[in-house]
Enzyme design. Structure first.
Site, PDB file in Angstrom:
ATOM      1  N   SER A 188     -24.358  -7.386  42.778  1.00 25.60           N
ATOM      2  CA  SER A 188     -23.031  -7.903  43.120  1.00 25.60           C
ATOM      3  C   SER A 188     -23.166  -9.385  43.408  1.00 25.60           C
ATOM      4  O   SER A 188     -24.262  -9.858  43.749  1.00 25.60           O
ATOM      5  CB  SER A 188     -22.528  -7.197  44.380  1.00 25.60           C
ATOM      6  OG  SER A 188     -21.415  -7.887  44.942  1.00 25.60           O
ATOM      7  N   TYR A 225     -22.955  -3.547  53.054  1.00 29.20           N
ATOM      8  CA  TYR A 225     -22.904  -3.701  51.594  1.00 29.20           C
ATOM      9  C   TYR A 225     -23.681  -4.952  51.165  1.00 29.20           C
ATOM     10  O   TYR A 225     -24.511  -4.898  50.240  1.00 29.20           O
ATOM     11  CB  TYR A 225     -21.443  -3.798  51.153  1.00 29.20           C
ATOM     12  CG  TYR A 225     -21.240  -3.852  49.651  1.00 29.20           C
ATOM     13  CD1 TYR A 225     -21.206  -2.684  48.899  1.00 29.20           C
ATOM     14  CD2 TYR A 225     -21.068  -5.067  48.989  1.00 29.20           C
ATOM     15  CE1 TYR A 225     -21.009  -2.715  47.526  1.00 29.20           C
ATOM     16  CE2 TYR A 225     -20.869  -5.116  47.622  1.00 29.20           C
ATOM     17  CZ  TYR A 225     -20.835  -3.941  46.895  1.00 29.20           C
ATOM     18  OH  TYR A 225     -20.640  -3.983  45.525  1.00 29.20           O
TER      19      TYR A 225
HETATM   20  P1  NAD Z   1     -16.596   3.159  41.545  1.00 28.50           P
HETATM   21  O1  NAD Z   1     -16.255   3.652  42.910  1.00 28.50           O
HETATM   22  O2  NAD Z   1     -15.589   3.314  40.461  1.00 28.50           O
HETATM   23  O3  NAD Z   1     -17.958   3.784  41.046  1.00 28.50           O
HETATM   24  C1  NAD Z   1     -19.040   4.068  41.898  1.00 28.50           C
HETATM   25  C2  NAD Z   1     -19.782   5.248  41.330  1.00 28.50           C
HETATM   26  O4  NAD Z   1     -20.912   5.556  42.155  1.00 28.50           O
HETATM   27  C3  NAD Z   1     -18.911   6.507  41.281  1.00 28.50           C
HETATM   28  O5  NAD Z   1     -19.141   7.185  40.067  1.00 28.50           O
HETATM   29  C4  NAD Z   1     -19.443   7.309  42.455  1.00 28.50           C
HETATM   30  O6  NAD Z   1     -19.231   8.704  42.314  1.00 28.50           O
HETATM   31  C5  NAD Z   1     -20.922   6.956  42.369  1.00 28.50           C
HETATM   32  N1  NAD Z   1     -21.646   7.339  43.575  1.00 28.50           N
HETATM   33  C6  NAD Z   1     -21.343   7.069  44.864  1.00 28.50           C
HETATM   34  N2  NAD Z   1     -22.251   7.633  45.675  1.00 28.50           N
HETATM   35  C7  NAD Z   1     -23.141   8.278  44.872  1.00 28.50           C
HETATM   36  C8  NAD Z   1     -24.308   9.032  45.117  1.00 28.50           C
HETATM   37  N3  NAD Z   1     -24.755   9.263  46.349  1.00 28.50           N
HETATM   38  N4  NAD Z   1     -24.981   9.529  44.050  1.00 28.50           N
HETATM   39  C9  NAD Z   1     -24.559   9.318  42.784  1.00 28.50           C
HETATM   40  N5  NAD Z   1     -23.449   8.598  42.501  1.00 28.50           N
HETATM   41  C10 NAD Z   1     -22.767   8.088  43.537  1.00 28.50           C
HETATM   42  O7  NAD Z   1     -16.953   1.623  41.750  1.00 28.50           O
HETATM   43  P2  NAD Z   1     -17.523   0.533  40.713  1.00 28.50           P
HETATM   44  O8  NAD Z   1     -16.812  -0.710  41.029  1.00 28.50           O
HETATM   45  O9  NAD Z   1     -17.527   1.038  39.326  1.00 28.50           O
HETATM   46  O10 NAD Z   1     -19.017   0.383  41.266  1.00 28.50           O
HETATM   47  C11 NAD Z   1     -20.153   0.511  40.462  1.00 28.50           C
HETATM   48  C12 NAD Z   1     -21.242  -0.435  40.944  1.00 28.50           C
HETATM   49  O11 NAD Z   1     -20.799  -1.774  40.745  1.00 28.50           O
HETATM   50  C13 NAD Z   1     -21.564  -0.307  42.443  1.00 28.50           C
HETATM   51  O12 NAD Z   1     -22.954  -0.423  42.637  1.00 28.50           O
HETATM   52  C14 NAD Z   1     -20.847  -1.498  43.051  1.00 28.50           C
HETATM   53  O13 NAD Z   1     -21.450  -1.922  44.242  1.00 28.50           O
HETATM   54  C15 NAD Z   1     -21.002  -2.508  41.934  1.00 28.50           C
HETATM   55  N6  NAD Z   1     -20.039  -3.619  41.995  1.00 28.50           N
HETATM   56  C16 NAD Z   1     -18.707  -3.428  41.809  1.00 28.50           C
HETATM   57  C17 NAD Z   1     -17.848  -4.523  41.880  1.00 28.50           C
HETATM   58  C18 NAD Z   1     -16.363  -4.402  41.665  1.00 28.50           C
HETATM   59  O14 NAD Z   1     -15.660  -5.392  41.875  1.00 28.50           O
HETATM   60  N7  NAD Z   1     -15.835  -3.271  41.241  1.00 28.50           N
HETATM   61  C19 NAD Z   1     -18.369  -5.789  42.133  1.00 28.50           C
HETATM   62  C20 NAD Z   1     -19.729  -5.943  42.324  1.00 28.50           C
HETATM   63  C21 NAD Z   1     -20.565  -4.857  42.256  1.00 28.50           C
END
Ligand code: NAD
Length: 284
Positions: A169, A182
């Protein structure tokens, strides 16, 4: 005597362009049933990889992703596992290797937030985020590396023995009040990734991060769902649009492919300029 390897881009077969870029490779995407993970899983499948869609909760969504991927003519299966649970992670890898034979690409994507003012943050909130976002990446990477090392390079498939992409991130470098668990997890991911990359490069294993800015997914609906929130968010994004999961997925295909063969230990920021200190654009 130690073999001197002189791979260079001209050693990469020219027919490995999209959409066959990842042909024959086996990929695992954690948290592949939502948001960024879902987009990555679908993009890897469209680039020719067979894909394991890991999910924790939401089997229906995982099956939908599997169906979308198989429509592209490759194999896909959904496997349930909590990435923070060692036994479940090991069982997932065992099942993947039984069904697909091996793993070439790990997208360490699963992650979550449990936000709180610092003084009110509970140990449970802290532990959950560290366990999933950081320990989960360690557990999955360790199993992948064991298989990469066992199998080694198969030149017809890829010039490296394996690729790991850590979903980090912008908060691996931008401090984030109200979200210290986080930010600490993503800061940890940065040095986990770099230390693994350093240790594993001689084994031809590439480890990199993708560090997204604000991407439109269920994790951050509060930041984009209302016009007011969206407008506030844009003060942080010089490129003046929110990112879409596909913005990340395209990069994941590239980093996982032999096109990126000389890239290891890098955080690729895909953030519309969020890390460019936008507050300094007209002052400072
Ligand atoms: P999201 O909530 O749509 O997806 C997160 C996924 O992780 C989901 O499929 C959830 O079921 C899974 N998950 C959570 N706990 C889990 C566990 N214990 N075991 C297995 N799976 C688990 O959110 P996203 O935005 O798609 O996030 C994906 C990644 O991207 C994350 O690591 C997040 O920190 C990172 N990220 C997202 C953003 C953003 O703006 N959306 C920005 C920076 C980083």
């Amino acid at each position: 005597m130690k073999e001197i390897i002189t791979y260079s881009p001209d050693r990469i077969p020219v027919d490995k362009s999209l959409p066959g870029l990842l042909k024959g490779q086996k990929a695992l995407v954690t948290g592949g049933n939502s948001g960024i993970g879902k987009a990555c899983a679908i993009a890897l499948g469209r680039a020719g990889a067979d894909v394991v869609v890991n999910y924790f909760r939401g089997e229906d969504a995982a099956i939908e992703v599997v169906e979308t991927i198989t429509a592209a003519g490759v194999r896909a299966i959904a496997i349930q596992a909590d990435v923070s649970n060692e036994a479940q992670v090991q069982a997932m890898f065992k099942q993947m290797i039984a069904e697909f034979g091996t793993i070439d690409i790990l997208i360490n994507n699963a992650g979550l937030q449990k936000d709180s003012r610092f003084e009110d943050m509970t140990l449970d909130q802290w532990n959950l985020v560290i366990n999933v976002n950081l320990t989960g990446q360690f557990l999955c990477a360790r199993e992948a590396v064991r298989e990469f090392k066992r199998r080694g390079v198969v030149k017809d498939i890829s010039v490296s023995a394996g690729k790991i992409i850590c979903m980090s991130s912008v908060h691996e470098v931008i401090p984030w009040g109200g979200h210290v668990n986080y930010a600490a997890s993503k800061g940890g991911v940065m040095l986990l990734m770099k230390s693994m990359a350093q240790e594993l490069a001689p084994a031809r294993i590439r480890v990199n991060s993708i560090s997204p800015g604000a991407i439109r997914t269920p994790i951050n609906t509060d930041a984009w769902q209302t016009p007011e929130a969206y407008s506030d968010l844009m003060t942080l994004v010089p490129y003046q649009r929110i990112g879409e999961p596909e913005d990340i997925a395209r990069a994941a295909v590239f980093v996982a492919s032999d096109m990126a063969d000389y890239m290891t230990g890098t955080s690729l920021f895909i953030d519309g300029g969020m890390t460019l200190y936008p507050g300094f654009a007209s002052g400072g």
